[in-house]
Design a protein around this motif. Structure first.
Motif, mmCIF file in Angstrom:
data_model
loop_
_atom_site.group_PDB
_atom_site.id
_atom_site.type_symbol
_atom_site.label_atom_id
_atom_site.label_comp_id
_atom_site.label_asym_id
_atom_site.label_seq_id
_atom_site.Cartn_x
_atom_site.Cartn_y
_atom_site.Cartn_z
ATOM 1 N N VAL A 25 0.996 -1.239 -0.146
ATOM 2 C CA VAL A 25 -0.121 0.141 -0.156
ATOM 3 C C VAL A 25 1.133 1.325 -0.163
ATOM 4 O O VAL A 25 0.278 2.326 -0.381
ATOM 5 C CB VAL A 25 -1.027 -0.557 1.393
ATOM 6 C CG1 VAL A 25 -1.707 1.179 1.352
ATOM 7 C CG2 VAL A 25 -1.884 -1.260 1.621
ATOM 8 N N PRO A 44 -6.406 9.177 -5.586
ATOM 9 C CA PRO A 44 -7.439 8.894 -5.314
ATOM 10 C C PRO A 44 -7.835 8.014 -4.245
ATOM 11 O O PRO A 44 -6.609 7.346 -3.705
ATOM 12 C CB PRO A 44 -7.103 7.984 -6.521
ATOM 13 C CG PRO A 44 -5.644 8.268 -7.281
ATOM 14 C CD PRO A 44 -5.186 9.230 -6.155
ATOM 15 N N SER A 45 -9.214 6.639 -4.117
ATOM 16 C CA SER A 45 -9.143 5.832 -3.134
ATOM 17 C C SER A 45 -8.603 5.735 -3.068
ATOM 18 O O SER A 45 -7.851 4.307 -4.154
ATOM 19 C CB SER A 45 -10.741 6.214 -3.180
ATOM 20 O OG SER A 45 -10.922 4.882 -2.260
ATOM 21 N N GLY A 46 -7.986 4.860 -1.976
ATOM 22 C CA GLY A 46 -7.592 3.298 -2.196
ATOM 23 C C GLY A 46 -5.348 3.552 -2.253
ATOM 24 O O GLY A 46 -4.555 2.171 -2.652
ATOM 25 N N SER A 47 -5.707 4.994 -2.799
ATOM 26 C CA SER A 47 -3.594 5.355 -2.561
ATOM 27 C C SER A 47 -2.937 5.204 -1.697
ATOM 28 O O SER A 47 -1.326 5.502 -2.126
ATOM 29 C CB SER A 47 -3.766 6.365 -3.756
ATOM 30 O OG SER A 47 -4.152 7.661 -2.852
#
Ligand code: ADP
Ligand code: MG
Length: 249
Positions: A25, A44-47
């Protein structure tokens, strides 16, 4: 404290890596936050934005790399983590107030338990911080009877009541109805103006532009681009930054 500690940046991160299972991650993050600086983090989401923020006060355990908070290596097992954490205030998207306590008690409980303050002193500090976030007089109300924006301002006042040296915000306005966002951002702007060191994960580009000293764009666990917020927002250098901004601006 040695002089080298005082001269250190508020937060310094070197080659930080973090995986959840096989999902890497954070893939080598390097950056720093100077004393009194406001750094906004977008992406962005999840970055990996939340994971990065959570590593700074060790809510997540990094796999490798270095995190220095005011010059103190927080990954070193010898480090007194509670002492480091007590200097870092954190505000989450979901407020996280204690639902069974009224506003005043939300602000005093940790002051008494962690800081060892007397009830009287804790109440004085709490009242001053409630005034500061525009909620003086709401001290006997329970969180469920406040709007989301008011709850988030209580959460900020609660963090401030611990006298942190720096504040971490993880999308503090993302759960709010649009008309409630402004009051929260206004409080954060005031804090920034007072010289509070802040790391703010946000989608509020107006805030980043107006209040941020530095803007960091993350994607896929790396920092793709960072710089002066006005520069990055109006003239992004990387294709990925351009693509992201074209969707959110
Ligand atoms: P962001 O805040 O930028 O949306 P996060 O840091 O929350 O990103 O998440 C980055 C990635 O890590 C996502 O793929 C997410 O599913 C994963 N992740 C985050 N926290 C955990 C966890 N506790 N366990 C497993 N995977 C996680
Ligand atoms: Mg997040």
């Amino acid at each position: 404290m040695t002089t080298s500690v005082q001269a250190a940046p508020a937060i310094q991160i070197k080659d930080l890596h973090k995986s959840f299972g096989s999902n890497e991650v954070l893939r080598g993050i390097d950056f720093h936050v100077d004393d009194g600086e406001v750094v906004c983090v977008i992406g962005p989401s999840g970055s990996g934005k939340s994971t990065l923020l959570r590593c700074v006060n060790r809510l997540e355990e990094p796999d490798s790399g270095q995190i220095l908070v005011e010059g103190v290596d927080i990954i070193d097992p010898e480090t007194d983590l509670d002492a480091v954490r007590s200097r870092i205030g954190m505000v989450f998207q979901q407020f996280n107030l204690f639902p069974h306590m009224n506003v005043l008690r939300n602000l005093t409980v940790a002051q008494q338990k962690v800081k060892g303050r007397s009830k009287k002193e804790a109440i004085e500090v709490a009242r001053a911080n409630l005034e500061k976030v525009g909620l003086g007089g709401r001290e006997n109300v329970y969180p469920a009877h406040l709007s989301g924006g008011q709850q988030q301002r209580v959460a900020i006042a609660r963090a401030l009541s611990m006298d942190p040296d720096m504040m971490l915000f993880d999308e503090p306005t993302s759960a709010l109805d649009p008309e409630l966002v402004g009051d929260v951002l206004e409080v954060m702007k005031t804090l920034a103006g007072e010289g509070m060191t802040m790391m703010v994960v946000t989608h509020e580009m107006g805030f980043a532009r107006e209040v941020g000293d530095k803007l960091v764009f993350m994607d896929g666990g790396v920092i793709v681009e960072e710089g002066d917020p006005r520069e990055v927002l109006s003239n992004p250098q990387h294709e990925r930054t351009q693509a992201f901004l074209s969707k959110v601006l």
